[in-house]
Design an enzyme around this catalytic site. Structure first.
Site, PDB file in Angstrom:
ATOM      1  N   GLY A   1     -83.618  50.423 -14.267  1.00 35.59           N
ATOM      2  CA  GLY A   1     -82.974  51.174 -13.210  1.00 35.59           C
ATOM      3  C   GLY A   1     -83.476  50.909 -11.813  1.00 35.59           C
ATOM      4  O   GLY A   1     -82.690  50.846 -10.855  1.00 35.59           O
TER       5      GLY A   1
ATOM      6  N   THR B   1     -79.041  52.998 -20.948  1.00 36.73           N
ATOM      7  CA  THR B   1     -77.920  53.825 -20.534  1.00 36.73           C
ATOM      8  C   THR B   1     -76.671  53.524 -21.356  1.00 36.73           C
ATOM      9  O   THR B   1     -76.510  52.431 -21.873  1.00 36.73           O
ATOM     10  CB  THR B   1     -77.651  53.519 -19.045  1.00 36.73           C
ATOM     11  OG1 THR B   1     -78.819  53.850 -18.303  1.00 36.73           O
ATOM     12  CG2 THR B   1     -76.472  54.275 -18.510  1.00 36.73           C
TER      13      THR B   1
END
Length: 355
Positions: free
Chosen positions: A279, A226
């Site tokens: 995540g 990310t």
């Protein structure tokens, strides 16, 4: 393993780099920035992803290009702060710069899911107001971070997904592109390579249309995580922006921590946090809010709270990194993975990109 040399100022080696940079600037006749006497110190911190970073596979040209991308994103964000702009405008500018750069796993450089589709997601949070916005399962929105901010500013909903989110983006006049815009050669080859590895592990036949592994480039050294930014502006306000293409070959419809407020993103009146990494573990831990609570309830600095979160992340089997800044300008870029693409700049420092 967690690297203890990362602290509020960005790390021991980054400090050495900064001192050398300042000496070089003086030698060239450039004057370093003066330390501000009082008031908040405008600061921006960015990350371009954390995880397995194989620098031995990175050419000098690739490393230079990545550092340039980190520098540009930092500069785009800090330029807003330098001109007296808000933290919210600064983090959006920084993240958009990474979304438009095909080297980073967000926007243009997003990875493919298991069906060969780019599904993007992003979140935004304004520490001054506590407002938040997020969007997921996007396939045609050029800059997901701007959509996340528009959702935040709608004052009606916090989280939109799929076709409804894209319809809202159109209604708000955001840039809409053909899905082919997100196709890049290196991400497609990562997608194909992952299928070959999966097929080999399961002893099933190779996916139709895939190439042999020897014909596919190895891009494992490029950012896979990310991207995000946190900022403190001259008024003392904080903001956070986070955007991603998710995991390579993720299941269709998989939603990660990035658009989940409190997992991959958080900002309040005291601290701003953006995360990158595994995540599912960030969701289970509630990493961003976990750090914020440690800072507010235990009085920990961003460095200590971030370090404790990463130690716990490692203990439960995850990996990744976080960037944080508080209202005093103390910052951290902490990770428990092999590396993290990162950078920062403030009124008291020069631009410091690192891998």
């Amino acid at each position: 393993m967690y690297s203890p040399n990362r602290d509020e100022s960005g790390g021991f080696f980054s400090l050495i780099f900064a001192r050398v940079y300042r000496l070089a600037a003086l030698a060239l006749g450039k004057r370093p920035r003066k330390r501000q006497a009082a008031g908040p110190c405008p600061t921006i911190v960015i990350h371009g992803g954390a995880g397995t970073i194989r620098k031995e596979k990175m050419t000098s040209a690739e490393e230079k290009e990545l550092r340039a991308g980190l520098y540009l994103a930092t500069e785009r964000g800090y330029a807003v702060l330098r001109s007296g702009g808000t933290a919210a405008d600064a983090v959006e500018a920084a993240v958009r710069a990474m979304e438009d750069n095909p080297l980073f796993n967000a926007g243009k450089g997003a990875v493919f899911n298991i069906k060969g589709v780019n599904q993007l997601e992003a979140s935004f949070m304004d520490g001054k107001t506590g407002a938040a916005g997020a969007a997921t399962l996007l396939t045609v929105v050029k800059n997901p971070i701007t959509l996340a901010r528009r959702v935040m500013e709608s004052d009606k909903h916090v989280f939109l997904g799929g076709a409804g989110a894209e319809d809202y983006a159109r209604e708000r006049g955001l840039d809409i592109v053909h899905p082919a815009y997100f196709w890049t050669k290196h991400r497609w080859e990562q997608h194909e390579r992952d299928f070959i590895r999966s097929d080999s592990a399961s002893t099933s036949s190779t996916r139709v249309g895939s190439q042999g592994s020897d014909d596919i480039g190895d891009y494992s050294h490029l950012p896979m995580g990310t991207v995000g930014a946190v900022a403190l502006d001259a008024a003392g306000n904080l903001a956070t922006a986070t955007s991603t293409g998710g995991m390579s070959n993720k299941w269709d419809g998989r939603i990660g921590d990035t658009p989940i407020i409190g997992a991959g993103t958080w900002a309040d009146k005291h601290i701003a946090i953006s995360g990158t990494g595994a995540g599912e573990y960030f969701i289970r831990q509630g990493t961003a809010q976990y750090i914020a609570l440690r800072a507010s309830l235990l009085g920990e600095t961003p460095a200590v709270a971030g370090r404790m979160a990463m130690l716990e992340m490692k203990r439960i089997g995850g990996d990744g990194g976080v960037i944080c800044v508080d209202t005093t300008g103390r910052l951290t870029m902490t990770f428990c993975s092999d590396g993290m693409y990162r950078g920062y700049c403030s009124a008291q420092t020069d631009h410091i990109p690192a891998i």
